[in-house]
Write a protein that holds these residues in place. Structure first.
Motif, short mmCIF file in Angstrom:
data_model
loop_
_atom_site.label_atom_id
_atom_site.label_comp_id
_atom_site.label_asym_id
_atom_site.label_seq_id
_atom_site.Cartn_x
_atom_site.Cartn_y
_atom_site.Cartn_z
N GLN A 251 1.04 -1.20 0.10
CA GLN A 251 -0.19 -0.08 -0.18
C GLN A 251 0.91 1.30 -0.07
OE1 GLN A 251 -3.43 -0.01 2.77
NE2 GLN A 251 -3.08 2.19 3.00
N ALA A 252 1.82 1.36 0.88
CA ALA A 252 2.60 2.49 0.99
C ALA A 252 3.95 2.76 -0.20
CB ALA A 252 3.30 2.40 2.35
N VAL A 253 4.31 1.51 -0.70
CA VAL A 253 5.54 1.55 -1.60
C VAL A 253 5.16 0.93 -2.92
CG1 VAL A 253 7.98 0.61 -1.71
CG2 VAL A 253 6.91 1.24 0.36
N ASP A 254 4.69 -0.07 -3.05
CA ASP A 254 4.50 -0.95 -4.17
C ASP A 254 3.36 -0.43 -5.28
OD1 ASP A 254 6.85 -2.31 -3.17
OD2 ASP A 254 5.55 -4.06 -2.75
N ASN A 255 2.41 0.08 -4.52
CA ASN A 255 1.24 0.32 -5.34
C ASN A 255 0.87 2.02 -5.30
OD1 ASN A 255 -0.44 -1.50 -6.66
ND2 ASN A 255 -2.19 -0.40 -5.66
N ARG A 256 1.87 2.71 -5.33
CA ARG A 256 1.76 4.29 -5.17
C ARG A 256 2.73 5.06 -6.13
NH1 ARG A 256 5.13 6.59 -0.92
NH2 ARG A 256 4.01 8.49 -1.11
N PRO A 257 2.53 5.93 -6.59
CA PRO A 257 3.54 6.84 -7.40
C PRO A 257 4.75 7.15 -6.59
CG PRO A 257 1.32 7.60 -7.75
CD PRO A 257 1.37 6.64 -6.69
N TYR A 258 5.97 6.53 -7.19
CA TYR A 258 7.26 7.22 -6.60
C TYR A 258 7.67 6.41 -5.32
CZ TYR A 258 5.66 10.99 -9.67
OH TYR A 258 5.15 11.56 -10.78
N GLY A 259 6.82 5.39 -5.06
CA GLY A 259 6.93 4.60 -3.75
C GLY A 259 8.34 3.59 -3.36
N HIS A 260 8.97 3.77 -4.76
CA HIS A 260 10.39 2.96 -4.64
C HIS A 260 11.52 4.05 -4.37
CE1 HIS A 260 8.95 -1.03 -5.16
NE2 HIS A 260 8.06 -0.45 -6.16
N VAL A 261 11.05 5.19 -4.28
CA VAL A 261 12.21 6.32 -4.45
C VAL A 261 13.14 6.21 -3.23
CG1 VAL A 261 12.93 8.74 -4.20
CG2 VAL A 261 11.20 7.92 -5.61
N SER A 262 12.75 5.95 -1.99
CA SER A 262 13.71 5.85 -0.82
C SER A 262 14.49 4.61 -0.91
CB SER A 262 12.82 5.88 0.55
OG SER A 262 12.20 6.97 0.79
N TYR A 263 13.77 3.41 -1.38
CA TYR A 263 14.55 2.16 -1.67
C TYR A 263 15.95 2.63 -2.35
CZ TYR A 263 15.69 -2.43 -3.33
OH TYR A 263 16.49 -3.58 -3.77
N VAL A 264 15.79 3.06 -3.50
CA VAL A 264 16.78 3.43 -4.52
C VAL A 264 17.95 4.17 -3.96
CG1 VAL A 264 17.31 4.33 -6.91
CG2 VAL A 264 15.34 2.88 -6.47
#
Length: 945
Positions: free
Chosen positions: A167-180
């Motif tokens: 909900q907070a990462v995979d299914n929202r826009p720009y959710g993976h920015v912090s991971y990268v």
């Protein structure tokens, strides 16, 4: 976090009383602000901090463990956040349901938690009579919990956490920015290399032994701080703390982790094609310093100066001159071991990020030439003073900060000293940290662009390695959530299974409301409250979307924003500076029924703030350049909403409920086409016709008297003339005679957004509060609700789910909202339908008892903050409620019966006459929904590939 994972920032920016008059800059005397507390340490190492605040009959209790994702190891990430969840479920003496179950009946704010890189928080605000119960429960959580974690419990909660990540990462826009960013800013062995939420793989692989070992190592009294703040008897509180915590055994000694700031040897450019993004986004991240480092304070000022407001260098270049974006965000994020400064620009559609980077470089060069002026420095500090007091307006806010300073600064008393660190920042400091950490220094950049638009990325960027989960039917492990755990209870010197009794019942004092009606027809409602030197107000001008023409959708929101873009005497920049000098924050927006201005200001500057508000409302600037920028900004937001599953669900639901052509079916933002077609003469005409004092209400709370407010109203009284405003009749559409299922396709969505419901009643209907009571156990009572207990706690299908009745003067909707794992879309929908159908018939005496207890006892918290008091005034002024409507509602709760609840459920919740809207991956999920029994689902957008 149980509501939103990641980092809970109580952003209490510690600043100071820079001046008695806002323009009198340069006063660097120490602040006479002080928060009293008492600290003591138990023999087992537990740090205890007590703070007395008798302003409301409530107490905030927070248990803070000095453990976050930084204490984890590679391959075993997400454990700290997992325990944030587990610790609420059960303990040896509270039993199944644990703190959540108890919270519902004691009228607490809801047991909650948050996890960061460096600490885990567990917190709740409760009526003062429940303090001993909370101390008992927190001790059980710390010393009598881990034996209750069994294989089924762990399996279920892993599913909940994985849903939270989706909900907070995979299914929202720009959710993976912090991971990268984390993977490329920090080395693999650095504890900030991974995310707080952990990886899905690590969570899935976590076994019971690993989890128990992690708890036993870190969740021990000597690694925990207990903070109790509020209306307490200190001597009695100490007795209870010793009784319940003393015999919990001390753990292995915990050594502080050495600071680990990082340095990059080169700049790294990464890119990612985002399935949920509509606009390209560039983020630059520079390594900086850990929290409380001397350089952290000028870095904070630097970030504010470069990015916030019309005169900010980045705003001037990127927003005004080049018109590449509508918003620039820059902030300094300091953690215990290291820090980082982020600059984020979400550009307009189809904008190459190389152009954005050139604009950033130009803005940086401009700053290098001019630096920051003393006036700008003091202006920024005045804004932070207001933020500081706002953060301390609740007992929980005070408690959080005391614990923060204890754990990370070594002394809770630092709360009374840290303000001087901001006070001491000079213009030379700001330029120095810019040269030291930003100018020509390597950084990590991320180019997140819509899928298929890789041509927009920064030149030379390399593709980021992001792990995308594949949702497969039946792939998740099964578990029996109803299994009774068998474990050996921990020995105690007394019977801990006996829940403490309530203390003396709190006496609820309903705030005194004062009122005035001016000759112009404008109404005033106020409450005097001097707990903090602030004033908050809301000016409501009735109308909003209701007054819009069909070809001018979004004009009310556009006007609300435009009125903050300067006055006849002040440019946009000058208006912002004038407000900031006063420590005032201004916000405007439109709703279905009003244009609203919200203001927070320092009480000492109230009169000047009111003069400023009158100036911007009565003497707009009408700048064509600003209108053009605003239109692009709103269109950009509309575009972002068009690919966000939750925004899609909200907007499409309104269309389906009200029907094509109905006024309330429109998005308050308008459409891309309608915004493009609105011109300055349209705004002026709407303003002249619909902005009037006789349809305006001023609601105000804070450190101000009725007389002072009335004397501040001269400009409104003498220069704002009444008008005849024509309000259209709003017809309530008929709901469906039979339920219909609608599906909106978002290809490859990891979750499905659900929005089920129908048109219900207005806030003036005599049933409006009774249906809130009825809905408590269905889905309005948080973790006490049936929907949460079944779909989250029993099945692990979702992270959160709620039901609500929303209404104003116009009938609103009843709705159930959730995000569920994609491959359980049908199963979740079927369960929700079943719960609704059986809810009234199954409502029991126990349900009624819990509902009454929670809703009556929670009244002790009803007026704690300025926001809560402002909400009370809104209810009184907007809907004609009596000044003591809270007491009237208490009587309704006391007198309501099981039969009343059953009748209300029968009347307002009919699963066979509802709209069922689902937003997700149509190719795998839509056709299954025909089994709900409401016919073939109707696809609302493109044909499935």
């Amino acid at each position: 976090m149980r509501i939103c994972f990641g980092f809970l920032f109580i952003i209490l920016v510690l600043t100071f009383n820079a001046c008695q008059e806002a323009e009198d800059f340069g006063n660097n005397e120490k602040v006479g602000f002080n928060i009293d507390f008492e600290k003591f340490t138990l023999d087992n190492g537990l740090q205890v901090i007590l703070h007395v605040d008798r302003s409301d009959p409530v107490v905030a209790v927070a248990l803070t463990a000095h453990v976050g994702s930084a204490r984890e190891s590679k391959g075993k990430t997400g454990f700290a956040h997992l325990f944030e969840h587990l610790l609420f479920l059960e303990s040896e003496n509270l039993g199944k349901g644990g703190l959540d179950k108890m919270s519902a009946k004691i009228g607490g704010s809801g047991a909650n938690g948050s996890t960061s890189r460096d600490r885990t928080n567990y917190f709740q605000t409760v009526p003062k009579d429940a303090l001993e119960k909370m101390i008992w429960a927190e001790a059980d959580k710390l010393g009598y919990f881990i034996n209750t974690v069994t294989e089924p419990v762990l399996a279920k909660e892993k599913q909940v956490v994985k849903n939270e990540k989706r909900q907070a990462v995979d299914n929202r826009p720009y959710g993976h920015v912090s991971y990268v960013i984390g993977k490329h800013l920090y080395p693999e062995n650095h504890p900030y290399n991974w995310q707080v939420i952990g990886s899905l793989e690590d969570l899935q692989n976590a076994n019971l032994d690993d989890v128990k070992s992690f708890f036993n190592r870190w969740y021990t009294p000597n690694n925990v701080t207990l903070t109790i703040a509020g209306d307490i008897d200190v001597a009695q509180t100490k007795v209870w703390v010793h009784k319940y915590f003393d015999e919990i055994k001390r753990g292995e000694e915990v050594e502080d982790i050495a600071k680990q700031p990082v340095a990059l040897d080169r700049t790294k450019h990464l890119y990612y094609e985002d399935n949920f993004a509509r606009l390209p986004q560039l983020t630059m991240t520079f390594p900086t310093v850990y929290q409380y480092h001397p350089d952290a304070y000028p870095l904070e000022v630097l970030a504010s100066y470069l990015s916030e407001g019309k005169t900010a260098p980045l705003n001037q270049i990127l927003v005004d001159q080049l018109q590449l974006s509508s918003n620039v965000s820059m902030y300094n994020y300091n953690s215990e071991l290291a820090g980082e400064l982020h600059l984020r620009i979400r550009a307009f559609e189809k904008t190459p990020l190389d152009q954005v980077m050139k604009g950033i470089e130009t803005a940086f060069k401009d700053f290098e030439k001019t630096g920051i002026s003393q006036a700008d420095l003091e202006r920024i500090k005045a804004v932070k003073e207001t933020a500081f007091y706002t953060g301390l307006s609740s007992v929980l806010g005070k408690g959080f900060q005391l614990a923060q300073y204890e754990i990370f600064a070594g002394d809770p008393g630092y709360i009374n000293e840290d303000v001087q660190n901001i006070l001491a920042v000079t213009a030379m400091d700001v330029q120095r940290v810019y040269r030291k950490y930003i100018k020509d220094k390597p950084f990590v950049s991320t180019s997140f662009v819509p899928r298929g638009e890789v041509e927009l990325i920064l030149t030379g960027a390399e593709q980021a390695d992001v792990i995308e989960e594949v949702i497969i039917d039946g792939a998740e492990e099964t578990f029996n959530s109803n299994a009774q755990a068998e474990y050996q209870k921990t020995v105690s010197s007394f019977d801990r299974s006996m829940e403490p009794t309530y203390g003396e019942a709190p006496v609820m004092q309903v705030p005194k409301v004062w009122k005035e009606r001016f000759s112009t027809g404008m109404e005033l409602y106020g409450i005097t409250n001097d707990e903090v030197p602030l004033v908050q107000l809301k000016l409501t001008i009735k109308g909003g979307l209701l007054l819009e023409k069909s070809n001018e959708k979004g004009i009310s929101n556009l006007l609300a924003k435009m009125l903050l873009k300067g006055t006849e005497k002040k440019s946009t920049a000058e208006l912002e500076i004038a407000a900031q000098k006063l420590g005032a924050s201004l916000r405007s927006y439109s709703t279905n029924e009003a244009i609203i201005f919200e203001v927070t200001t320092l009480a000492r500057n109230f009169q000047k703030t009111m003069d400023l508000i009158a100036e911007l409302i009565l003497h707009p600037r009408w700048c064509d350049t600003e209108l053009s920028l605003l239109k692009r900004s709103i269109i950009s937001r509309i575009q972002q909403e068009s690919v966000n599953p939750n925004s899609i669900a909200a907007n499409e639901f309104e269309k389906l409920v009200y029907g094509e052509g109905h006024l309330l079916a429109h998005n308050i933002l308008g459409t891309e086409e309608s915004i493009k077609g609105i011109y300055m003469e349209d705004l002026k005409a709407f303003y002249e016709k619909n902005i009037a004092p006789n349809i305006s209400i001023l609601q105000i709370v804070g450190d101000i008297t009725r007389r002072e407010v009335i004397s501040s109203m001269d400009q409104f009284e003498n220069h704002w003339s009444p008008k005849e405003v024509d309000f259209p009749a709003v017809d309530a559409p008929k709901g469906p005679e039979k339920s219909v299922v609608y599906f909106y396709n978002v290809p490859d969505a990891k979750q499905t957004a659900l929005k089920f419901g129908n048109l219900a009643i207005s806030a003036k209907n005599e049933d409006f509060y009774p249906v809130q009571i009825m809905n408590f156990r269905l889905g309005g009572g948080g973790f006490a609700s049936d929907l949460t207990q079944v779909l989250r706690e029993s099945k692990g299908y979702t992270y959160n789910i709620r039901s609500e009745f929303a209404g104003t003067e116009i009938p609103g909707t009843f709705s159930i909202s959730s995000n569920v794992r994609s491959n359980v879309t049908y199963h979740s929908s079927r369960l929700i339908k079943r719960i609704m159908r059986k809810y009234g018939r199954r409502f029991s005496a126990e349900d009624l008892e819990i509902t009454k207890s929670s809703m009556i006892k929670s009244n002790a918290r009803a007026f704690e903050t300025l926001n809560a008091k402002l909400n009370m005034l809104s209810n009184i002024s907007n809907y004609g409620y009596s000044d003591d409507y809270i007491n009237e509602r208490e009587e309704i709760v006391k007198n309501i019966t099981i039969d009343d609840i059953k009748d209300l459920a029968e009347k307002y919740i009919n699963p066979d006459k509802m709209i069922y809207l689902l937003v997700g991956d149509a190719k795998t999920q839509m056709n299954k929904l025909e089994k709900l029994g409401f016919g073939k689902p109707i696809l609302l957008n493109e044909v499935i590939n």
